[in-house]
Design a protein around this motif. Structure first.
Motif, PDB file in Angstrom:
ATOM      1  N   MET A 181       0.824  -1.192   0.000  1.00  0.00           N
ATOM      2  CA  MET A 181       0.000   0.000   0.000  1.00  0.00           C
ATOM      3  C   MET A 181       0.874   1.264   0.000  1.00  0.00           C
ATOM      4  O   MET A 181       0.547   2.229  -0.665  1.00  0.00           O
ATOM      5  CB  MET A 181      -0.917  -0.039   1.224  1.00  0.00           C
ATOM      6  N   HIS A 182       1.965   1.210   0.741  1.00  0.00           N
ATOM      7  CA  HIS A 182       2.857   2.369   0.820  1.00  0.00           C
ATOM      8  C   HIS A 182       3.431   2.723  -0.556  1.00  0.00           C
ATOM      9  O   HIS A 182       3.604   3.905  -0.873  1.00  0.00           O
ATOM     10  CB  HIS A 182       3.978   2.106   1.822  1.00  0.00           C
ATOM     11  N   GLU A 183       3.715   1.700  -1.380  1.00  0.00           N
ATOM     12  CA  GLU A 183       4.260   1.949  -2.717  1.00  0.00           C
ATOM     13  C   GLU A 183       3.274   2.751  -3.570  1.00  0.00           C
ATOM     14  O   GLU A 183       3.678   3.634  -4.317  1.00  0.00           O
ATOM     15  CB  GLU A 183       4.577   0.627  -3.414  1.00  0.00           C
ATOM     16  N   TYR A 184       2.002   2.425  -3.447  1.00  0.00           N
ATOM     17  CA  TYR A 184       0.992   3.129  -4.233  1.00  0.00           C
ATOM     18  C   TYR A 184       0.835   4.574  -3.772  1.00  0.00           C
ATOM     19  O   TYR A 184       0.676   5.481  -4.578  1.00  0.00           O
ATOM     20  CB  TYR A 184      -0.365   2.413  -4.152  1.00  0.00           C
ATOM     21  N   LEU A 185       0.889   4.772  -2.481  1.00  0.00           N
ATOM     22  CA  LEU A 185       0.715   6.123  -1.937  1.00  0.00           C
ATOM     23  C   LEU A 185       1.955   6.992  -2.103  1.00  0.00           C
ATOM     24  O   LEU A 185       1.861   8.207  -1.977  1.00  0.00           O
ATOM     25  CB  LEU A 185       0.314   6.050  -0.459  1.00  0.00           C
ATOM     26  N   SER A 186       3.092   6.389  -2.428  1.00  0.00           N
ATOM     27  CA  SER A 186       4.317   7.176  -2.586  1.00  0.00           C
ATOM     28  C   SER A 186       4.231   8.126  -3.780  1.00  0.00           C
ATOM     29  O   SER A 186       4.928   9.140  -3.825  1.00  0.00           O
ATOM     30  CB  SER A 186       5.534   6.258  -2.723  1.00  0.00           C
ATOM     31  N   THR A 187       3.379   7.825  -4.750  1.00  0.00           N
ATOM     32  CA  THR A 187       3.228   8.699  -5.922  1.00  0.00           C
ATOM     33  C   THR A 187       2.107   9.723  -5.748  1.00  0.00           C
ATOM     34  O   THR A 187       1.853  10.518  -6.657  1.00  0.00           O
ATOM     35  CB  THR A 187       2.966   7.866  -7.190  1.00  0.00           C
ATOM     36  N   LEU A 188       1.440   9.707  -4.609  1.00  0.00           N
ATOM     37  CA  LEU A 188       0.339  10.634  -4.363  1.00  0.00           C
ATOM     38  C   LEU A 188       0.749  12.104  -4.503  1.00  0.00           C
ATOM     39  O   LEU A 188       0.013  12.880  -5.121  1.00  0.00           O
ATOM     40  CB  LEU A 188      -0.296  10.370  -2.990  1.00  0.00           C
ATOM     41  N   PRO A 189       1.904  12.534  -3.992  1.00  0.00           N
ATOM     42  CA  PRO A 189       2.285  13.944  -4.180  1.00  0.00           C
ATOM     43  C   PRO A 189       2.392  14.344  -5.654  1.00  0.00           C
ATOM     44  O   PRO A 189       1.932  15.416  -6.048  1.00  0.00           O
ATOM     45  CB  PRO A 189       3.637  14.059  -3.469  1.00  0.00           C
TER      46      PRO A 189
END
Length: 132
Positions: free
Chosen positions: A1-9
């Protein structure tokens, strides 16, 4: 999940810039056109709504293409500016081809509005394809 959210910015920056580009383009378009689209739309004028919607979509298509292919926010901003210029030039050419365009929209000639919306969408698609 963290990998997916890393591109949120990055997602938020690209989305934010594209929304700003859309807002700036819409503001310029509303200033350049002689008819008052928003007032006409509030009065129930379908033609003004169809033309404005087609024009905004014709702008958003190449911006979406630029967003998908850009390597930095500056790329998106520059190609967004190109997309805006192309759409504004398209409108100016259509005004030359249809001299009473303002009257056609203000009197709610839906047939003319559909043609204009279609042509601006076509230019948007061609513009988007040229950016790839």
């Amino acid at each position: 999940m963290h990998e997916y959210l890393s591109t949120l910015p990055n997602f938020l920056m690209y989305l934010g810039l594209s929304v700003v580009l859309l807002g700036v383009f819409m503001g310029l378009y509303l200033v350049i056109t002689p008819q008052h689209e928003l007032r006409l739309i509030h009065q129930g004028n379908i033609s003004a709504s169809v033309v404005l919607t087609g024009t905004l979509l014709g702008f958003a298509l190449p911006v979406a293409s630029a967003m998908a292919h850009s390597v930095a926010l500056l790329d998106l901003a520059l190609w967004g500016a190109v997309a805006g210029v192309v759409q504004l030039l398209t409108y100016l050419v259509l005004r030359l081809l249809i001299p009473d365009l303002r009257q056609q929209i203000e009197t709610d000639r839906v047939s003319v509005a559909i043609l204009l919306a279609g042509l601006t969408l076509c230019m948007g698609l061609l513009n988007a394809a040229a950016m790839t």
